[in-house]
Design an enzyme around this catalytic site. Structure first.
Site, PDB file in Angstrom:
ATOM      1  N   HIS A 197      13.093  50.509   1.990  1.00 43.24           N
ATOM      2  CA  HIS A 197      12.590  49.378   2.770  1.00 43.24           C
ATOM      3  C   HIS A 197      12.537  49.715   4.263  1.00 43.24           C
ATOM      4  O   HIS A 197      12.214  48.853   5.074  1.00 43.24           O
ATOM      5  CB  HIS A 197      13.529  48.187   2.509  1.00 43.24           C
ATOM      6  CG  HIS A 197      13.291  46.976   3.333  1.00 43.24           C
ATOM      7  ND1 HIS A 197      12.086  46.302   3.370  1.00 43.24           N
ATOM      8  CD2 HIS A 197      14.120  46.279   4.159  1.00 43.24           C
ATOM      9  CE1 HIS A 197      12.180  45.254   4.175  1.00 43.24           C
ATOM     10  NE2 HIS A 197      13.400  45.220   4.668  1.00 43.24           N
ATOM     11  N   HIS A 248      11.335  41.030   8.708  1.00 45.62           N
ATOM     12  CA  HIS A 248      11.217  39.656   9.196  1.00 45.62           C
ATOM     13  C   HIS A 248      11.049  39.563  10.704  1.00 45.62           C
ATOM     14  O   HIS A 248      10.864  38.456  11.228  1.00 45.62           O
ATOM     15  CB  HIS A 248      12.398  38.834   8.679  1.00 45.62           C
ATOM     16  CG  HIS A 248      12.411  38.784   7.183  1.00 45.62           C
ATOM     17  ND1 HIS A 248      11.574  37.968   6.467  1.00 45.62           N
ATOM     18  CD2 HIS A 248      13.101  39.508   6.273  1.00 45.62           C
ATOM     19  CE1 HIS A 248      11.762  38.164   5.176  1.00 45.62           C
ATOM     20  NE2 HIS A 248      12.689  39.100   5.035  1.00 45.62           N
TER      21      HIS A 248
END
EC number: 1.13.11.-
Length: 270
Positions: free
Chosen positions: A248, A99
């Site tokens: 991730h 993000h």
């Protein structure tokens, strides 16, 4: 070596390493929420021989986890610009994890294509917000649910791909972030998807198109690859690469491969 500068009234820690070869932009490494600049400690040595590399920790993400007032993408963008102006970085390519990609796109919009000619984002959910992730970011904003939500997210992010360096980063280098930071992350992430629909929706609203690449390991579904192919069909400035990672955290898990992707992408224009 990590340096400290006070900008916009807050402490910003950063590293400024290497010198870009002639004609090459600097690389500015942006983290996701709940990480400081040490997320990139395994990647930087692969980039610094060829590029000037600037990595920074967001406000409130310094080593002391200094509590600051409320903030979001607008303030993160302003802090990044202030730092780059202060240390004399002109043309640069943002390299953003997760993000942090929202900030990378905002930097591109505010500074224009001459200063930000390209953007690379790693492992950001490119669809509209999935229902399970939406529930998790809402739970991050609840005092009685945030810890369990964080644990659930961490489990999905690791996908069984635990390594000693990654454990060190998650358990030691990333500790100290409390409810204040995690709740804010949930709100800011939720707000971004509500406003733009998806990161691809945000890209479509940029004032000036420029090459953007998404590199990712998650999720491992063919429909996700098809989404990227279809988006490129509408927007030739977009490209993607699927990585062979399990987690991730590609800059930590696959630093050599990520460095290769960055060099190839940046050097397309030089």
């Amino acid at each position: 070596m990590t340096a400290l500068m006070t900008l916009n009234g807050v402490r910003i820690e950063y590293q400024d390493i290497g010198t870009s070869s002639a004609g090459k932009p600097a690389l500015v490494l942006l983290t996701g929420w709940g990480h400081d600049l040490r997320y990139y400690r395994r990647l930087i040595p692969h980039l610094a021989p060829e590029f000037r590399v600037v990595a920074l920790s967001w406000r409130g993400h310094d080593a002391d986890r200094t509590l600051v007032g409320d903030y979001g993408v607008h303030e993160q963008t302003a802090d990044t610009i202030a730092l780059l102006d202060a240390i004399g970085v002109d043309v640069f390519v943002p390299v953003a994890h997760a993000h942090g990609g929202w900030v990378a796109l905002q930097l591109a919009d505010e500074l224009g294509v001459q200063r930000v000619p390209r953007v690379l984002i790693a492992d950001l959910i490119m669809t509209t917000i999935p229902s399970d992730f939406a529930a998790a970011v809402r739970d991050l904003q609840k005092p009685d649910r945030w810890k369990s939500a964080r644990a659930g997210l961490a489990k999905s992010w690791l996908s069984g791909g635990v390594t000693l360096p990654l454990l060190k980063h998650l358990l030691i280098e990333s500790r100290g972030f409390g409810f204040d930071t995690w709740a804010r992350s949930g709100r800011v992430i939720e707000d971004a998807y509500n406003r733009w629909g998806s990161p691809m929706g945000r890209m479509e609203q940029l004032n000036e198109p420029r090459p953007i690449r998404h590199v990712f390991s998650h999720p491992k579904t063919s429909s996700y690859d098809e989404l990227h192919v279809a988006f490129r069909g509408r927007h030739p400035w977009f490209s993607h690469r699927r990585l062979a990672g399990r987690t991730h955290f590609p800059a930590h898990e696959l630093p050599r491969e990520i460095a290769t992707e960055i060099r190839a992408f940046v050097n397309e224009s030089t």
